[in-house]
Scaffold this motif. Sequence first.
Motif, PDB file in Angstrom:
ATOM      1  N   VAL A 187       0.848  -1.193   0.000  1.00 50.05           N
ATOM      2  CA  VAL A 187       0.000   0.000   0.000  1.00 50.05           C
ATOM      3  C   VAL A 187       0.888   1.249   0.000  1.00 50.05           C
ATOM      4  CG1 VAL A 187      -2.068  -1.048   1.001  1.00 50.05           C
ATOM      5  CG2 VAL A 187      -0.287  -0.153   2.519  1.00 50.05           C
ATOM      6  N   SER A 243      -0.682   4.755  -0.938  1.00 52.43           N
ATOM      7  CA  SER A 243      -1.394   5.392   0.180  1.00 52.43           C
ATOM      8  C   SER A 243      -0.414   5.919   1.223  1.00 52.43           C
ATOM      9  CB  SER A 243      -2.358   4.393   0.833  1.00 52.43           C
ATOM     10  OG  SER A 243      -3.447   4.090  -0.008  1.00 52.43           O
ATOM     11  N   PRO A 299      -5.400  -2.450   4.880  1.00 51.85           N
ATOM     12  CA  PRO A 299      -3.983  -2.515   4.518  1.00 51.85           C
ATOM     13  C   PRO A 299      -3.303  -3.824   4.893  1.00 51.85           C
ATOM     14  CG  PRO A 299      -4.504  -0.352   5.380  1.00 51.85           C
ATOM     15  CD  PRO A 299      -5.731  -1.187   5.584  1.00 51.85           C
ATOM     16  N   GLY A 326     -10.116  -2.014   1.230  1.00 51.58           N
ATOM     17  CA  GLY A 326      -9.242  -0.874   1.496  1.00 51.58           C
ATOM     18  C   GLY A 326      -9.232  -0.419   2.939  1.00 51.58           C
ATOM     19  N   ASP A 371      -7.932   3.115   4.545  1.00 48.59           N
ATOM     20  CA  ASP A 371      -7.467   3.875   3.386  1.00 48.59           C
ATOM     21  C   ASP A 371      -8.629   4.290   2.497  1.00 48.59           C
ATOM     22  OD1 ASP A 371      -4.985   3.460   4.373  1.00 48.59           O
ATOM     23  OD2 ASP A 371      -4.256   2.195   2.743  1.00 48.59           O
ATOM     24  N   SER A 384      -6.492   4.299  -3.076  1.00 48.51           N
ATOM     25  CA  SER A 384      -6.783   3.013  -2.451  1.00 48.51           C
ATOM     26  C   SER A 384      -7.343   2.024  -3.472  1.00 48.51           C
ATOM     27  CB  SER A 384      -7.766   3.199  -1.288  1.00 48.51           C
ATOM     28  OG  SER A 384      -8.033   1.972  -0.643  1.00 48.51           O
ATOM     29  N   GLU A 411      -4.609   0.370  -5.449  1.00 48.85           N
ATOM     30  CA  GLU A 411      -3.909  -0.668  -4.685  1.00 48.85           C
ATOM     31  C   GLU A 411      -4.747  -1.939  -4.592  1.00 48.85           C
ATOM     32  OE1 GLU A 411      -1.221   2.292  -1.872  1.00 48.85           O
ATOM     33  OE2 GLU A 411      -3.228   1.706  -1.213  1.00 48.85           O
TER      34      GLU A 411
END
Length: 455
Positions: free
Chosen positions: A78, A81, A143, A169, A172, A186, A189
């Motif tokens: 991540v 972020s 995360p 997420g 995030d 987010s 990711e």
Amino acid sequence: MNKAERISLHQLEQNFEEIEPALTNRQAIEEANRCLYCYDAPCIKACPTDIDIPSFIKKIASGNLKGSAKTIMTANPVGASCSRVCPTEELCEGACVLNHSTSPILIGNLQRYATDWAISNEAILFKAGKKTGKKVAIIGGGPAGLSAARELAILGHSVTIFEAKEKAGGMDTYGIVSFRLPQSISYWEIQQVKNLDVEIRTNTAVGTDIAPKAILDNYDAVVLAIGMSEVPKLGIDGEELDGVYDAISFVEATKTGTLTKDLIGKKVAVIGAGNTAIDAATCSVRLGAEDVKIIYRRSIDEMTAYDFEYEFAIHDNVDFQWLTAPVRIISDGQGRVSAIECIKMILSEPGDDGRRNPLPLQGSEFTLEIDAVIRAIGQSRYISLLEEFGVEQRGGVVKLIPDSYKTTCDKVYACGDVTFGKGQGEAMVVSAAQQGKLTAYEVHKSLAGEVTATA
């Protein structure tokens, strides 16, 4: 026409646009070329995910942005972020050797520069490994869960994430204010994880939509990355009134397109002084509140918010009422908040845990006119769910086997906020990402041993 009528929802939305500008190409190259590329770099040691910071910065300087982004994201699933929300001043940048001469390298900004390039260019950074035939369930798509899933998929395992919300997420996606972390970051990711054939079952609450036993019976390993739950009640009169919010839901509403004009010109009191309290206060400012106060029963020295968060709130003209505790929330007679009664506090001598407990100063009660109250006093835990999985826990904090991410329950592991209690470290996004990675490696080692044993 009053103030609320003059301000449109579109104007409020603009208040939530990202506040930190990205580096320009020229700024990024100039900043990257300031780096000394230290051998045994202290910035790497200060990064919880061990990103090879000199390497990714050198790749920026040489124009290899995909390589830079891959270096970052390999270490931190991540990392895009974290480039925005990590307390870099206390971590990598705080350890930069240039602090002693000029100014530290803007590591967070350079990390954002490289990962923003990967996002805008839809870069494919990883691929799934050769299938091992083993299945792993991950409970929670924040995360820690995403990091564990990413690593396990690269290692060849079939991974399913069970996520209660509409999107994965975790914090995030829902819990960090948009002007610091837009949801689009987010989402990228999350997509990086999905690209590895990881199945993410959203709107699926374990314990409600699917039983823990069914998961234990059908997967070779289970990773609990469930985070924490809602903000607990204050335990005072008046909490049922219209105009009382919990900070997590409040911030989430600003991230999910449900902005309202309810706070324009109003007075808001936020109870608590952690990072989430700061988020709630600064969100209130951006929603048009005229007067925002943070009420905290301890002093500034005990405040858990990062220093840069505190400075940000001060810049937004948030007023801090130290050594103050709420006593009751007062109604306007029509079911809405009209005031809050508070009492001043004094701090006792430090206890066994080193903290000084706040004690009420009798006769110091006073009242503040307030239109809204936001609770930001931490989060409760998913105790019943942990009990259903049969893991040993204390107050919702999972007990781990020493030097391991394994719980006391066979084939069940845990990482992220669910493992953080007093004295067990600081719950940061970057820490959760690292725990997810390390948990994945431990799960893989166990499953690889099973494959070898049965071959």
